[in-house]
Structures are given as C-alpha cells and as structure tokens.
Design an enzyme around this catalytic site. Structure first.
Site, PDB file in Angstrom:
ATOM      1  N   ASP A 133       0.813  -1.225   0.000  1.00 41.25           N
ATOM      2  CA  ASP A 133       0.000   0.000   0.000  1.00 41.25           C
ATOM      3  C   ASP A 133       0.837   1.262   0.000  1.00 41.25           C
ATOM      4  O   ASP A 133       0.372   2.330   0.423  1.00 41.25           O
ATOM      5  CB  ASP A 133      -0.963   0.004   1.196  1.00 41.25           C
ATOM      6  CG  ASP A 133      -2.122   0.976   0.997  1.00 41.25           C
ATOM      7  OD1 ASP A 133      -2.505   1.210  -0.170  1.00 41.25           O
ATOM      8  OD2 ASP A 133      -2.637   1.504   2.005  1.00 41.25           O
ATOM      9  N   ASP A 171      -3.436  -3.464  -5.543  1.00 41.50           N
ATOM     10  CA  ASP A 171      -2.697  -2.206  -5.715  1.00 41.50           C
ATOM     11  C   ASP A 171      -1.206  -2.377  -6.017  1.00 41.50           C
ATOM     12  O   ASP A 171      -0.538  -1.395  -6.345  1.00 41.50           O
ATOM     13  CB  ASP A 171      -2.830  -1.293  -4.492  1.00 41.50           C
ATOM     14  CG  ASP A 171      -4.254  -0.888  -4.195  1.00 41.50           C
ATOM     15  OD1 ASP A 171      -5.105  -1.029  -5.083  1.00 41.50           O
ATOM     16  OD2 ASP A 171      -4.526  -0.432  -3.067  1.00 41.50           O
ATOM     17  N   TRP A 297     -11.910   7.487  -2.634  1.00 40.52           N
ATOM     18  CA  TRP A 297     -11.792   6.058  -2.365  1.00 40.52           C
ATOM     19  C   TRP A 297     -11.647   5.698  -0.887  1.00 40.52           C
ATOM     20  O   TRP A 297     -11.741   4.520  -0.543  1.00 40.52           O
ATOM     21  CB  TRP A 297     -10.592   5.464  -3.109  1.00 40.52           C
ATOM     22  CG  TRP A 297      -9.279   6.129  -2.806  1.00 40.52           C
ATOM     23  CD1 TRP A 297      -8.675   7.116  -3.523  1.00 40.52           C
ATOM     24  CD2 TRP A 297      -8.410   5.856  -1.693  1.00 40.52           C
ATOM     25  NE1 TRP A 297      -7.488   7.494  -2.937  1.00 40.52           N
ATOM     26  CE2 TRP A 297      -7.299   6.731  -1.809  1.00 40.52           C
ATOM     27  CE3 TRP A 297      -8.452   4.974  -0.630  1.00 40.52           C
ATOM     28  CZ2 TRP A 297      -6.249   6.746  -0.895  1.00 40.52           C
ATOM     29  CZ3 TRP A 297      -7.415   4.982   0.302  1.00 40.52           C
ATOM     30  CH2 TRP A 297      -6.319   5.867   0.154  1.00 40.52           C
ATOM     31  N   LYS A 325     -13.881  -6.716  -1.226  1.00 43.59           N
ATOM     32  CA  LYS A 325     -13.835  -5.989   0.037  1.00 43.59           C
ATOM     33  C   LYS A 325     -15.092  -6.335   0.829  1.00 43.59           C
ATOM     34  O   LYS A 325     -16.204  -6.281   0.292  1.00 43.59           O
ATOM     35  CB  LYS A 325     -13.807  -4.485  -0.219  1.00 43.59           C
ATOM     36  CG  LYS A 325     -13.787  -3.616   1.037  1.00 43.59           C
ATOM     37  CD  LYS A 325     -12.418  -3.562   1.671  1.00 43.59           C
ATOM     38  CE  LYS A 325     -12.373  -2.478   2.754  1.00 43.59           C
ATOM     39  NZ  LYS A 325     -11.018  -2.309   3.301  1.00 43.59           N
ATOM     40  N   ASP A 331     -11.685   1.608   5.165  1.00 41.50           N
ATOM     41  CA  ASP A 331     -10.579   1.812   4.225  1.00 41.50           C
ATOM     42  C   ASP A 331      -9.346   2.363   4.919  1.00 41.50           C
ATOM     43  O   ASP A 331      -8.270   2.409   4.323  1.00 41.50           O
ATOM     44  CB  ASP A 331     -10.997   2.789   3.117  1.00 41.50           C
ATOM     45  CG  ASP A 331     -12.091   2.221   2.228  1.00 41.50           C
ATOM     46  OD1 ASP A 331     -12.026   1.026   1.910  1.00 41.50           O
ATOM     47  OD2 ASP A 331     -13.020   2.966   1.870  1.00 41.50           O
TER      48      ASP A 331
END
Length: 354
Positions: A133, A171, A297, A325, A331
């Site tokens: 991330d 990601d 997001w 998810k 998040d």
C-alpha cells in the site's frame, strides 16, 4: 464430487492453440487467444465473445465473515432491528483476506477445506507484498523477498488441489506503475511473477492479478506491460476495483480495453486475459464532488452496496462480479474510520441503507 473444471494454464494454452489451428484450417475465425483479437481477421465475421470462465461455479459464503458475524452477534444480544438491517451482508459470499505476515497455512486451509466440503468456490485475497500500500493506510507486508516467497509458498500449499480463486496483491502493480517511494518496479514485478508461478502449481487455483481500477492508471500499454512482467500470461486474468467505488460499467469498459492492450505483443496462443470486478460497495459509484484523491476512495460517505456476486455476468471477458472488500470494513483512518480492514458498524449500516 466436483468435476475438475480448471486445468493448468500450460495445458489450456495448448488446447486453445490446437483449436485455433483447426479453426483456421477449416476457414473459420480464431479462438479467444492473444494475437488473434476476436477471431474476425481471417474471415471478416466477428466471433462471439468468450463467456465467463467461472460460469457455473457457486461461490462460498464464509460464516466467519464480518457481516455474518455481526448479524449473529446482534441477534444473540437481542438487537433484532440491527440484525435485520445488516441481514443483507450475511447473505452474500465475500472474499477472505489473508493479510498478516504470520504463516497463512492454517487460515487458507480452513477456508479451502470448508468451501470444498460444501462444493463451493472460495475467494481469497493474498495481501502481504513487501512495501504494501505504498506506506499508506494498509502499510506493512512481508519483511523482504525471501519472507514473501516463503509466505506465498505456504499459502499455495494450503490450497492443495482444492478449487479457489486468488486475488493477488491489491494495488501492487498500479502503485509500481504510478510510482511508489521505496519500491523498485522491476523488482516488484519479478516478485509477483514468482508468486503467480508458485500459485499456478496448484491445479485448481484461479489467479487474478490486481490491476487497480477504472480511475487510476490511464496509460493502458504501460499497465499491460507491467502486468506481463508480473506474470499475467500464467494467471487467469486480472482484478479491478478492489476496495474501490468505481461503477461496474466503468470497470467493464476499462477491463475490456486493458485485456485488448494485453493482447498486443502477446506470444501466439496466449489465452486472452479475463477479469473480475469488485462490486461490494459501488452501487452509488464514487462521490461526484471528489473527482480525484483520497476523498474518492477512502471511506466516502453516502455509498451503497453494489450488484450481488455472480459468476455469470453479461459482459465480454468478465468472469465474475465479486464482493472482494467485505462491506463494512474500513478503508483506513480517514473520514472518521477505524484502521484499515476493521469492522465499522456505522459504515456497514450506511451501505445497506444506500
């Protein structure tokens, strides 16, 4: 006993090459393989798009998922109204995230065996790449390359020959394409390619390498090149919109364009890359007043559940709509949320109400 529908990618590619060769010999169009487009070049007649490669599979619902657990707890505590409000979250299969650096074998085996006993297909997310991330809300991951390879090896071993879908490292590729401090793109792509190779040894594992979402990387040739270096040709395809809010239509269009970009320069006989889309929270799309940045997001308010999971979506090269998810999971510490991945009851209720 389940019929083994999945085969090793090398075998499947060989079959596709043989089928394509037969079609050309008979004067027909080619199959849905790289280098041949939709098969219309040879005859001028467009071939129908290949249907979902997961069609007919029934997805597994994890009774230990955050939604089912919250509903059980509410009912056990006499909070009937809350339990009824959250009930939709206990009715849909969601992915199981494997995101800690500890040995993943016990949890992966639990999920794999439980799903196989019900003759269902589980969806797991492998989320432990070094530099995860890009140091943001889900920062962490394996300490180094050796630790990661040992981790993904244990993950794969726990699957054995039981069917499973694995969404590989959300990601990781788009972050490397867009630029991430401390991450060497070439080294990351090589590591992901090794992970794909390790998972591909399991005959019933379907691998979808994460490719971001429709609002992230605009340079599709660059993204396609990065995915190819990351082993996409040995995987079943790529995943879009994981933990995001972009609409299904936008991702379906983007996914088809990315799949076509991957065809360009692919070795002859390479199966076309299909894809899956996370629809868990995209029912209202992204916020209209947040054209870009974190507000689009990271725990945006006023969102809604998306289309229910299905392995038979009606779109070219789209294998499944999945709830990757878990709806109700934060998040990150943004917009008033708890740490990433933690259950957030208020957000869960808002998604259902939306």
């Amino acid at each position: 006993m389940r019929t083994l529908l999945h085969r090793r990618r090398s075998v499947r590619a060989a079959v596709l090459v043989a089928v394509a060769g037969t079609a050309v010999a008979c004067g027909g169009g080619g199959g849905d393989t790289g280098g041949g487009g939709d098969g219309s070049a040879a005859t001028g007649t467009a071939a129908p798009h290949e249907s979902s490669r997961l069609a007919g599979e029934e997805l597994w619902l994890d009774p230990e998922g955050h939604g089912p657990a919250a509903v059980r707890e509410a009912r056990a505590s006499g909070r009937t109204e809350e339990a009824e409000a959250l009930a939709p979250l206990a009715e849909q299969p969601t992915a199981v995230w494997i995101a800690t650096p500890e040995n993943p074998y016990p949890e992966v085996e639990r999920v794999s065996r439980a799903a196989a006993e019900e003759d269902r297909l589980p969806v797991l997310v492998a989320y432990n790449v070094p530099g995860r991330d890009c140091g943001l809300y889900s920062a962490g991951g394996a300490a180094d390359v050796d630790a990661y390879l040992a981790w993904i090896g244990s993950f794969a071993a726990a699957l054995a020959d039981r069917p499973a879908v694995v969404v590989l490292e959300p990601d990781a590729v788009p972050h490397a394409v867009a630029g991430c401090e401390g991450v060497d793109p070439a080294a990351r792509y090589q590591l992901l390619s090794q992970a794909v190779e390790i998972l591909d040894r399991q005959p019933e594992t379907r691998i979808y390498l994460d490719a971001g979402n429709a609002d992230w990387v605009d340079d599709l040739p660059a993204l396609a090149g990065a995915l190819r270096q990351s082993g996409i040709d040995s995987a079943d395809g790529f995943a879009l919109n994981v933990s995001n809010y972009e609409t299904t239509d936008a991702n379906a269009e983007y996914g088809l364009a990315l799949s076509e970009a991957l065809e360009e320069g692919a070795p002859p006989g390479t199966p076309v890359a299909h894809f899956v889309v996370d629809t868990s929270r995209n029912g209202a799309g992204p916020p209209e007043d947040a054209p870009g940045g974190e507000g689009r997001w990271c725990n945006p308010p006023g969102r809604a559940l998306g289309e229910p999971p299905t392995t038979s979506p009606d779109a070219p090269r789209l294998d499944a709509l999945l709830w990757i998810k878990q709806p109700g999971d934060s998040d990150g510490t943004c917009g008033g949320g708890p740490p990433a991945g933690q259950w957030w009851p208020e957000a869960a209720a808002e998604l259902v109400a939306g």
